[in-house]
Write an enzyme that holds these catalytic residues in place. Structure first.
Site, PDB file in Angstrom:
ATOM      1  N   TYR A   1     -10.362  14.731  -6.849  1.00 28.51           N
ATOM      2  CA  TYR A   1      -9.482  14.358  -7.124  1.00 28.51           C
ATOM      3  C   TYR A   1      -8.581  15.715  -8.103  1.00 28.51           C
ATOM      4  CZ  TYR A   1      -7.347  11.948 -11.739  1.00 28.51           C
ATOM      5  OH  TYR A   1      -6.772  11.197 -12.812  1.00 28.51           O
TER       6      TYR A   1
ATOM      7  N   ASP B   1       1.119  -1.193   0.171  1.00 27.37           N
ATOM      8  CA  ASP B   1       0.368  -0.476   0.051  1.00 27.37           C
ATOM      9  C   ASP B   1       0.503   1.240   0.287  1.00 27.37           C
ATOM     10  OD1 ASP B   1      -1.590   1.901   0.719  1.00 27.37           O
ATOM     11  OD2 ASP B   1      -3.137   0.929   1.741  1.00 27.37           O
TER      12      ASP B   1
ATOM     13  N   THR C   1      -7.401   3.615 -19.406  1.00 28.85           N
ATOM     14  CA  THR C   1      -7.637   2.374 -18.625  1.00 28.85           C
ATOM     15  C   THR C   1      -8.251   2.061 -18.550  1.00 28.85           C
ATOM     16  OG1 THR C   1      -7.900   3.933 -17.210  1.00 28.85           O
ATOM     17  CG2 THR C   1      -5.115   4.154 -17.824  1.00 28.85           C
TER      18      THR C   1
ATOM     19  N   CYS D   1       2.110   6.035 -10.464  1.00 27.61           N
ATOM     20  CA  CYS D   1       0.881   5.851 -11.223  1.00 27.61           C
ATOM     21  C   CYS D   1      -0.522   5.426 -10.503  1.00 27.61           C
ATOM     22  CB  CYS D   1       1.013   4.647 -12.330  1.00 27.61           C
ATOM     23  SG  CYS D   1       2.433   4.789 -13.151  1.00 27.61           S
TER      24      CYS D   1
END
Length: 253
Positions: A159, A57, A194, A84
């Site tokens: 975000y 993690d 993705t 990433c």
């Protein structure tokens, strides 16, 4: 820097940008250690030669330290770290059910911003122990922001804040780590095809592609990976946030 013969740490490596980057670096001759959550590693397909997936993690200091210790134990020399790993839940500041959940906001910042910082600082500690090349360079950290850092859409407050933080760290991180011969560069992708996009209908995907100036399509994870390898091989790129977005400027919604 020479990718071949070096070790690379890639987070979020079980899928998407991370998986493509791990594969690209391995193809260039790097020994790659790909970090991801335990369940993601367990469910990931077998990776290419040169890529070892490790359950960790990114927000957990001890788990990241353990992954770095494994690289040392294997006798590999870490010179490249690529962040990433990330999450992108959607919620407005004030919605039909009330104000934005504070725990969700903290969770997004914890993974996207704190997790990136955690891996960067610990990887830098490891890279700094390496012998420098002829130009005094020891290695590179590549972080992942997003064009949402600059033009976040409705529902992207958490975000956008997290990715703005990643972009905002770039110059300071490059200055902090210059004395150790470590470069820091951030990539800010646009709309990339993705697994997070898999839940969208073809109609929605086509609409997103049409919003890109040129080329009018979604970016491919392999294009992000190719940019990472270019950054690694271009020693004068440092302290910069590079948009990879087909000249897209996001609308409000």
């Amino acid at each position: 820097m020479d990718i071949a013969g070096s070790a690379a740490l890639v987070t979020g490596a079980a899928s998407g940008l991370g998986a493509a980057t791990a594969a690209a670096l391995a193809a260039k001759g790097a020994t790659v250690y790909g970090l991801d959550l335990d369940k993601a590693v367990a469910g990931a397909p077998a990776g290419p030669d040169g890529v070892t997936l490790v359950a960790a993690d990114v927000t957990d200091e001890e788990q990241v330290r353990a992954a770095l210790a494994r690289i040392d134990e294997d006798g590999a020399e870490l010179r490249l770290a690529v962040n990433c790993a990330g999450i992108a839940p959607s919620a407005r500041i004030l919605g039909r059910k009330g104000p934005h959940d504070l725990a969700l906001f903290r969770a997004v910042l914890d993974v996207n911003l704190v997790g990136t910082f955690n891996v960067m600082r610990l990887a830098a500690e490891s890279i700094a122990r390496r012998e420098p090349d002829g130009n005094g360079q020891r290695g590179l950290v590549v972080n992942t922001a997003s064009i949402a850092a600059f033009e976040g859409q409705v529902g992207q407050i958490a975000y956008a804040a997290s990715k703005a933080g990643v972009a905002g760290m770039t110059v300071t991180a490059a200055r902090d780590l210059a004395q150790f011969g470590i470069r820091v560069v951030t990539v800010a992708p646009g709309i990339v095809d993705t697994p997070m996009m898999a839940g969208f209908s073809e109609e929605v995907r086509a609409g997103l592609a049409a919003s890109v100036t040129f080329p009018q399509r979604l970016a491919r994870p392999e294009e992000y990976a190719r940019l990472v390898t270019m950054i690694a091989e271009h020693d004068y790129l440092n302290g910069e946030t590079i948009r990879m977005d087909g000249a897209l400027r996001m609308a409000a919604r």
